[in-house]
Design a protein around this motif. Structure first.
Motif, PDB file in Angstrom:
ATOM      1  N   LEU A 167     -51.579  92.705 -67.893  1.00 56.68           N
ATOM      2  CA  LEU A 167     -52.779  93.356 -67.406  1.00 56.68           C
ATOM      3  C   LEU A 167     -53.937  93.175 -68.382  1.00 56.68           C
ATOM      4  O   LEU A 167     -53.741  92.856 -69.550  1.00 56.68           O
ATOM      5  CB  LEU A 167     -52.513  94.856 -67.208  1.00 56.68           C
ATOM      6  N   TYR A 168     -55.147  93.412 -67.895  1.00 55.71           N
ATOM      7  CA  TYR A 168     -56.321  93.456 -68.755  1.00 55.71           C
ATOM      8  C   TYR A 168     -56.256  94.740 -69.588  1.00 55.71           C
ATOM      9  O   TYR A 168     -55.849  95.776 -69.083  1.00 55.71           O
ATOM     10  CB  TYR A 168     -57.590  93.454 -67.884  1.00 55.71           C
ATOM     11  N   PRO A 169     -56.588  94.736 -70.887  1.00 54.85           N
ATOM     12  CA  PRO A 169     -57.288  93.661 -71.609  1.00 54.85           C
ATOM     13  C   PRO A 169     -56.390  92.638 -72.303  1.00 54.85           C
ATOM     14  O   PRO A 169     -56.904  91.755 -72.987  1.00 54.85           O
ATOM     15  CB  PRO A 169     -58.089  94.449 -72.642  1.00 54.85           C
ATOM     16  N   GLU A 170     -55.067  92.757 -72.150  1.00 54.96           N
ATOM     17  CA  GLU A 170     -54.203  91.748 -72.776  1.00 54.96           C
ATOM     18  C   GLU A 170     -54.496  90.363 -72.225  1.00 54.96           C
ATOM     19  O   GLU A 170     -54.507  89.368 -72.973  1.00 54.96           O
ATOM     20  CB  GLU A 170     -52.727  92.094 -72.564  1.00 54.96           C
ATOM     21  N   PHE A 173     -45.781  92.967 -55.445  1.00 57.32           N
ATOM     22  CA  PHE A 173     -46.698  93.124 -56.569  1.00 57.32           C
ATOM     23  C   PHE A 173     -47.498  94.406 -56.386  1.00 57.32           C
ATOM     24  O   PHE A 173     -48.174  94.591 -55.367  1.00 57.32           O
ATOM     25  CB  PHE A 173     -47.638  91.921 -56.676  1.00 57.32           C
ATOM     26  N   LEU A 174     -47.430  95.279 -57.376  1.00 58.36           N
ATOM     27  CA  LEU A 174     -48.092  96.576 -57.275  1.00 58.36           C
ATOM     28  C   LEU A 174     -49.579  96.467 -57.602  1.00 58.36           C
ATOM     29  O   LEU A 174     -50.033  95.512 -58.222  1.00 58.36           O
ATOM     30  CB  LEU A 174     -47.410  97.576 -58.207  1.00 58.36           C
ATOM     31  N   GLY A 175     -50.322  97.488 -57.146  1.00 57.97           N
ATOM     32  CA  GLY A 175     -51.751  97.526 -57.385  1.00 57.97           C
ATOM     33  C   GLY A 175     -52.098  98.198 -58.698  1.00 57.97           C
ATOM     34  O   GLY A 175     -51.232  98.562 -59.486  1.00 57.97           O
ATOM     35  N   GLY A 176     -53.410  98.401 -58.920  1.00 53.39           N
ATOM     36  CA  GLY A 176     -53.881  99.025 -60.148  1.00 53.39           C
ATOM     37  C   GLY A 176     -55.077  98.325 -60.753  1.00 53.39           C
ATOM     38  O   GLY A 176     -55.372  98.490 -61.929  1.00 53.39           O
ATOM     39  N   ASN A 177     -55.786  97.513 -59.929  1.00 57.18           N
ATOM     40  CA  ASN A 177     -57.032  96.867 -60.362  1.00 57.18           C
ATOM     41  C   ASN A 177     -56.821  95.934 -61.552  1.00 57.18           C
ATOM     42  O   ASN A 177     -57.721  95.761 -62.370  1.00 57.18           O
ATOM     43  CB  ASN A 177     -58.100  97.925 -60.683  1.00 57.18           C
ATOM     44  N   TRP A 178     -55.634  95.364 -61.666  1.00 57.89           N
ATOM     45  CA  TRP A 178     -55.286  94.423 -62.735  1.00 57.89           C
ATOM     46  C   TRP A 178     -55.394  95.054 -64.130  1.00 57.89           C
ATOM     47  O   TRP A 178     -55.374  94.358 -65.138  1.00 57.89           O
ATOM     48  CB  TRP A 178     -56.159  93.164 -62.680  1.00 57.89           C
ATOM     49  N   THR A 179     -55.489  96.389 -64.199  1.00 54.16           N
ATOM     50  CA  THR A 179     -55.648  97.080 -65.485  1.00 54.16           C
ATOM     51  C   THR A 179     -54.572  98.117 -65.744  1.00 54.16           C
ATOM     52  O   THR A 179     -54.450  98.601 -66.883  1.00 54.16           O
ATOM     53  CB  THR A 179     -57.015  97.787 -65.570  1.00 54.16           C
ATOM     54  N   LYS A 180     -53.814  98.494 -64.731  1.00 53.41           N
ATOM     55  CA  LYS A 180     -52.773  99.501 -64.917  1.00 53.41           C
ATOM     56  C   LYS A 180     -51.719  99.340 -63.832  1.00 53.41           C
ATOM     57  O   LYS A 180     -51.902  98.603 -62.865  1.00 53.41           O
ATOM     58  CB  LYS A 180     -53.361 100.911 -64.866  1.00 53.41           C
ATOM     59  N   GLY A 181     -50.600 100.086 -64.003  1.00 49.49           N
ATOM     60  CA  GLY A 181     -49.519 100.045 -63.028  1.00 49.49           C
ATOM     61  C   GLY A 181     -48.190  99.699 -63.670  1.00 49.49           C
ATOM     62  O   GLY A 181     -48.127  98.817 -64.537  1.00 49.49           O
TER      63      GLY A 181
END
Length: 295
Positions: free
Chosen positions: A103-106, A69-77
């Protein structure tokens, strides 16, 4: 070659792996393009419910499997940006699965955990077609991806929705993971976790308990984004206190972002991250002794 390494390292330090700018360069310089055996495979109905599979060239024997699972602060990636991870693992005889999750904001917590569990369930069902052994399944992640991996291994409710249990995992691997981050200070992260009403059960450290899969926890000593002592150190201590086998490593020459980048061929001189992951997986999380040789 040293100048190339220095230039690439400088780009990562300035742009940040999380910002994705140096990742195409890492991928371009990482060998093994032919190792991707499955692209944009659907594990659900959403447009983000896609994953890529990277398989070793020798498929005569079923290989262990790592879902990353890749990173990205749950907002990108994007999974394509982490092809270097899939290639690195496949070149070492490990089938790698790299999914995207919503991801957020979805979505917000905990929807991306449901996606993570669905990707793992797909892997168990389908990975034999790509040379993987579903009975030797590991989960791994970097940064927010390490959080997702930790929750798969520690909180049984997510896999239970897919008819699975954490016992299906032979181990889990966290690279610079945030496991204890309340109260949330990062403004980007706050809405992802419903701040200020973030539930305590959202924190992986609160799910440390006896009988969970063995862990390999790696951190950067100079991590400026995720405190390595509060997160990796405390999680390792909590798990050991519950009788769980833990391997804990802190590297000096990497940062939060270059820790995952050190899996790529051009930057492996920074830390033995790939060797450590390979040994953990091939030793069945320390149950065997494969005798992995360093680069």
């Amino acid at each position: 070659m040293k100048k190339l390494h220095a230039a690439l390292l400088g780009a990562i330090l300035l742009g940040g792996v999380a910002a994705c700018s140096p990742l195409p360069t890492l991928n371009a310089l990482s060998p093994g393009k032919s190792l991707r055996s499955g692209s944009a495979l659907a594990y659900g109905e959403n447009t983000r419910h896609k994953l890529d599979v990277y398989s070793p060239e020798d498929n005569s024997v079923a290989a262990p499997v790592v879902v990353f699972f890749l990173g990205g602060n749950w907002t990108k990636g994007e999974r394509d940006d982490y092809a270097f991870v899939g290639r690195a693992l496949a070149a070492r005889g490990i089938v790698a699965v790299i999914p995207d999750v919503r991801l957020y904001p979805e979505v917000r917590y905990p929807d991306f955990l449901d996606d993570s569990a669905r990707a793992l369930a797909w892997t168990v069902r389908e990975i034999a077609r790509y040379g993987g052994d579903p009975a030797r399944l590991f989960v791994m992640g970097h940064s927010s991806g390490a959080y997702n991996a930790a929750m798969m291994a520690l909180d049984p409710q997510w896999l239970a929705k897919q008819g699975m249990q954490p016992a299906a995992l032979r181990g889990w691997i966290g690279l610079a993971g945030p496991y204890d981050f309340l109260p949330i200070e990062n403004k980007t992260t706050q809405p992802v976790f419903h701040f200020p009403d973030t539930p305590p059960e959202s924190q992986p450290i609160n799910h440390a308990r006896a009988g969970t899969p063995p862990a390999l926890l790696i951190a950067a000593n100079n991590d400026q984004l995720v405190d390595p002592l509060r997160n990796t150190g405390a999680m390792a201590a909590r798990l050991r206190g519950k009788g769980v086998a833990v391997q804990e490593l802190h590297f000096d020459k990497v940062s939060h972002t270059t820790l995952v980048a050190s899996l790529a061929a051009p930057l492996r001189f920074l830390a033995p991250t790939l060797n450590t992951v390979e040994q953990f997986v091939k030793s069945d999380a320390g149950r065997l002794a494969p005798g992995i040789k360093p680069d």
